[in-house]
Structure formats: C-alpha cells, structure tokens
Design a protein around this motif. Structure first.
Motif, mmCIF file in Angstrom:
data_model
loop_
_atom_site.group_PDB
_atom_site.id
_atom_site.type_symbol
_atom_site.label_atom_id
_atom_site.label_comp_id
_atom_site.label_asym_id
_atom_site.label_seq_id
_atom_site.Cartn_x
_atom_site.Cartn_y
_atom_site.Cartn_z
ATOM 1 N N LEU A 217 0.852 -1.183 0.000
ATOM 2 C CA LEU A 217 0.000 0.000 0.000
ATOM 3 C C LEU A 217 0.890 1.237 0.000
ATOM 4 N N HIS A 218 0.604 2.140 -0.922
ATOM 5 C CA HIS A 218 1.355 3.385 -1.039
ATOM 6 C C HIS A 218 0.728 4.452 -0.150
ATOM 7 N N TYR A 219 1.566 5.172 0.588
ATOM 8 C CA TYR A 219 1.068 6.260 1.427
ATOM 9 C C TYR A 219 2.079 7.398 1.452
ATOM 10 N N ARG A 220 1.616 8.559 1.874
ATOM 11 C CA ARG A 220 2.482 9.727 2.053
ATOM 12 C C ARG A 220 2.196 10.354 3.411
ATOM 13 N N ARG A 221 3.259 10.799 4.075
ATOM 14 C CA ARG A 221 3.117 11.371 5.409
ATOM 15 C C ARG A 221 3.766 12.755 5.433
ATOM 16 N N ARG A 222 3.060 13.716 6.014
ATOM 17 C CA ARG A 222 3.574 15.080 6.139
ATOM 18 C C ARG A 222 3.079 15.696 7.435
ATOM 19 N N GLY A 223 3.877 16.581 8.012
ATOM 20 C CA GLY A 223 3.518 17.267 9.243
ATOM 21 C C GLY A 223 4.185 16.630 10.447
ATOM 22 N N SER A 224 3.878 17.150 11.622
ATOM 23 C CA SER A 224 4.447 16.617 12.855
ATOM 24 C C SER A 224 3.458 16.796 13.989
ATOM 25 N N GLY A 225 3.657 16.005 15.030
ATOM 26 C CA GLY A 225 2.790 16.099 16.187
ATOM 27 C C GLY A 225 1.684 15.067 16.180
ATOM 28 N N ARG A 226 0.900 15.087 17.239
ATOM 29 C CA ARG A 226 -0.225 14.172 17.423
ATOM 30 C C ARG A 226 -1.514 14.986 17.581
ATOM 31 N N PRO A 227 -2.651 14.409 17.200
ATOM 32 C CA PRO A 227 -2.848 13.072 16.643
ATOM 33 C C PRO A 227 -2.379 12.986 15.196
ATOM 34 N N THR A 228 -2.328 11.775 14.684
ATOM 35 C CA THR A 228 -2.076 11.561 13.269
ATOM 36 C C THR A 228 -3.427 11.490 12.548
ATOM 37 N N VAL A 229 -3.584 12.338 11.548
ATOM 38 C CA VAL A 229 -4.831 12.378 10.780
ATOM 39 C C VAL A 229 -4.662 11.505 9.538
ATOM 40 N N VAL A 230 -5.475 10.482 9.415
ATOM 41 C CA VAL A 230 -5.403 9.548 8.286
ATOM 42 C C VAL A 230 -6.625 9.761 7.399
ATOM 43 N N PHE A 231 -6.371 9.958 6.102
ATOM 44 C CA PHE A 231 -7.427 10.248 5.137
ATOM 45 C C PHE A 231 -7.787 8.994 4.350
ATOM 46 N N GLU A 232 -9.084 8.691 4.296
ATOM 47 C CA GLU A 232 -9.611 7.539 3.550
ATOM 48 C C GLU A 232 -10.526 8.057 2.444
ATOM 49 N N SER A 233 -10.226 7.700 1.206
ATOM 50 C CA SER A 233 -10.982 8.221 0.064
ATOM 51 C C SER A 233 -12.240 7.401 -0.212
ATOM 52 N N GLY A 234 -13.052 7.908 -1.140
ATOM 53 C CA GLY A 234 -14.286 7.245 -1.503
ATOM 54 C C GLY A 234 -14.066 6.107 -2.475
ATOM 55 N N MET A 235 -15.135 5.423 -2.812
ATOM 56 C CA MET A 235 -15.067 4.260 -3.694
ATOM 57 C C MET A 235 -14.527 4.651 -5.064
ATOM 58 N N GLY A 236 -13.565 3.875 -5.532
ATOM 59 C CA GLY A 236 -13.036 4.092 -6.866
ATOM 60 C C GLY A 236 -12.016 5.197 -6.985
ATOM 61 N N LEU A 237 -11.499 5.698 -5.862
ATOM 62 C CA LEU A 237 -10.581 6.839 -5.926
ATOM 63 C C LEU A 237 -9.342 6.591 -5.067
ATOM 64 N N SER A 238 -8.226 7.125 -5.539
ATOM 65 C CA SER A 238 -6.991 7.074 -4.771
ATOM 66 C C SER A 238 -7.009 8.164 -3.709
ATOM 67 N N GLY A 239 -5.864 8.385 -3.083
ATOM 68 C CA GLY A 239 -5.771 9.454 -2.097
ATOM 69 C C GLY A 239 -5.725 10.841 -2.702
ATOM 70 N N SER A 240 -5.790 10.949 -4.010
ATOM 71 C CA SER A 240 -5.608 12.234 -4.686
ATOM 72 C C SER A 240 -6.887 13.063 -4.758
ATOM 73 N N ILE A 241 -7.645 13.094 -3.665
ATOM 74 C CA ILE A 241 -8.830 13.951 -3.599
ATOM 75 C C ILE A 241 -8.745 14.914 -2.413
ATOM 76 N N TRP A 242 -7.636 14.871 -1.686
ATOM 77 C CA TRP A 242 -7.531 15.643 -0.458
ATOM 78 C C TRP A 242 -6.601 16.847 -0.585
ATOM 79 N N GLY A 243 -6.302 17.251 -1.814
ATOM 80 C CA GLY A 243 -5.312 18.305 -2.033
ATOM 81 C C GLY A 243 -5.713 19.677 -1.547
ATOM 82 N N LEU A 244 -7.007 19.908 -1.317
ATOM 83 C CA LEU A 244 -7.457 21.197 -0.789
ATOM 84 C C LEU A 244 -7.673 21.150 0.718
#
Length: 294
Positions: A23-50
């Motif tokens: 599974l491919h992932y990207r991590r940016r930022g520092s501190g806690r909590p860790t915010v994990v983004f889950e996309s909708g059906m049929g889509l990669s993580g490339s919907i969270w750019g805004l």
C-alpha cells in the motif's frame, strides 16, 4: 522506491501486507494526533489536495491509496468492506506508535473508518465523515437504485478505455495542487482503477445492509457527520434522503455532530474544503481556538 519529498502530501512510503501486496502512502507534518485520510469508492488518495495541506500545518497527516488505486498494488477477488478495513488496519500497524488517530473518510471511506474504529484496536480520538455512504439511506436499496448501480458497474471499464471516465470524473479535482492533480488524472481513471472500483462496488449494497443490521459501536468517540445539502442534477432524487440518513446517523451516535455543507453536493472536499478542515481541527487538542464556520 518513490521519493518526491516535495510532493504536497509529503514523501512516499509503502506498507507491505501479509500477502505481499504493498500500500502506497504519504506522510507530512508533525505532532499528534495523526490524521489519516480515507478516500471514496473508486478513488486514490488524490482527492484531499485542498484539505490535507492545511491540516499538515498543524499535525501529522497520512494519505494513502487503497488496493488497486494510485500506486498501491491491486488485490485479487472482491473487495468487501471487511477486506478494506483490514488493509487500513495493517497500514496503521505499519505506522507504529503514531497514535492517537483522527480518521477522515469520504463517501465509502466513511463506513471503512467507522468499522475500523469500532474494532477498538487503535486509539481513535475522532472521526470526520465527509458525505459518507450511509446505511440509513433506504433509497439505495430500491430496484431503481440497484439497476443504476448495476449499470455503473457495466460502464466503468468501457468509459475508462475511451477516456470518458477521466473527462467526466476528473473535472472537480483540477483545482487542487498541480502534483495532486497529476496523480489524480494519471491514476484514478484508468482501466485498472475502473476494475478496482467494480471490485469494491460488487459488495457495496450487501455491506451497507449489513451495517444497517450491525452498526459499528463508537461509544466515546467524537464524530462529525458532514452532509452536502445542495441538490445537484445528478442526485436530485437522492440528496434529501442522504441528508436525512446523515441526520439519523449523527443522532444515533454517542457523540455525533451533524454538519451541513450548504454549498456542496457529494464532493465536499472539492467545493467546501475549508469546512472539512475546520471539522478536522475541531478535534485537535486546542480546538477551542478554531472558529465556528457554520
């Protein structure tokens, strides 16, 4: 190995699952909590750019691609909800001592993160559901809706082969940062992505009905239920029912909060990203400093 340290989402990493898939992932930022983004059906993580950049300025963020999407390996067989949840659990285990977590899920990502949180395996401080696929939407289970889902299943691959899938599906995501748009258009509308979407769609209604019978227990977890209330042409027959279902979900949760997105239909992360950001920041420890945008 993909490097690209200057990517909007951060440098790339891979989590290897027990069956050898990555599974491919990207991590940016520092501190806690860790915010994990889950996309909708049929889509990669490339919907969270805004959304992700504003959150990464405050805490650690992780955006990943489900199996078969983006740069993640495909998975054989149907992709029922339980398998999607287990993949996400493996990713969180791979991240190590990165909790507590705040999970953000759009559309079908909502049931995924709710189901993951209900396992109790990980420390979860909150969930943000972005116009989630909701089991309380009875109109999903009508004969007409089932025919529409079946038609979508038949058309996805032909549309991907002709480029129509990309022309129609890629419109709203073009306002994101250039590198996110590049990934969105390159990976999300291919024949392989269409096949992965079909594998998820195959069990969608059965999984949704099962959620209705066995709703995930989220006692003690704060949950923001964001609901797009703008009626668009594509959803004119369903939108009111979806909004009603979201209200029911928020009311039934131990610590649920209904958040109307008045300028949005389904894709709130594109049309009202600032609202999604505000709800995420509301869950952070210094949330009292976050203005109420509603």
């Amino acid at each position: 190995m993909i490097n690209e340290p200057d990517h909007t989402y951060g440098p790339a990493g891979f989590s290897t699952l027990p069956d050898g898939r990555r599974l491919h992932y990207r991590r940016r930022g520092s501190g806690r909590p860790t915010v994990v983004f889950e996309s909708g059906m049929g889509l990669s993580g490339s919907i969270w750019g805004l959304v992700q950049p504003a959150v990464a300025a405050r805490t650690t963020t992780v955006v990943y691609d489900r199996a078969g999407f983006g740069r993640s390996d495909p998975a054989p067989g149907p992709r029922a909800l339980g398998r999607l949840v287990e993949d996400l659990a493996h990713l969180l285990r791979h991240l190590g001592d990165a909790g507590p977590y705040l999970l953000v899920g759009a559309s079908w990502g909502g049931p995924i993160i709710r189901s993951l949180a209900a396992t109790g395996e990980f420390p979860i401080i909150g969930l943000v559901l972005v116009d989630q696929s909701d089991e309380n939407t009875s109109e999903f289970f009508t004969p007409a809706a089932r025919r529409q889902f079946a038609l979508s299943r038949r058309l996805l691959v032909p549309m991907a082969r002709t480029g129509l899938y990309r022309r129609l599906g890629g419109r709203m995501g073009r306002k994101q940062p250039a590198d996110v748009v590049h990934d969105h258009l390159r990976y999300d509308f291919t024949v392989s992505a269409a096949r992965a979407a079909i594998a998820e769609l195959d069990g969608f209604l059965d999984d949704l009905q099962d959620l209705g019978r066995n709703q995930p227990r989220l006692d003690g977890i704060e949950v923001s239920v964001i609901s797009g209330t703008k009626i668009t042409r594509a959803e004119r027959k369903l939108r009111a029912a979806i909004n009603g279902a979201h209200r029911i979900t928020a009311e039934r949760l131990d610590r649920g909060r209904f958040v109307p997105a008045t300028q949005s239909g389904h894709h709130v992360m594109f049309t009202e990203p600032e609202l999604v950001v505000a709800e995420i920041l509301r869950h952070l420890p210094d949330r009292e400093q976050v203005p109420d945008v509603h």
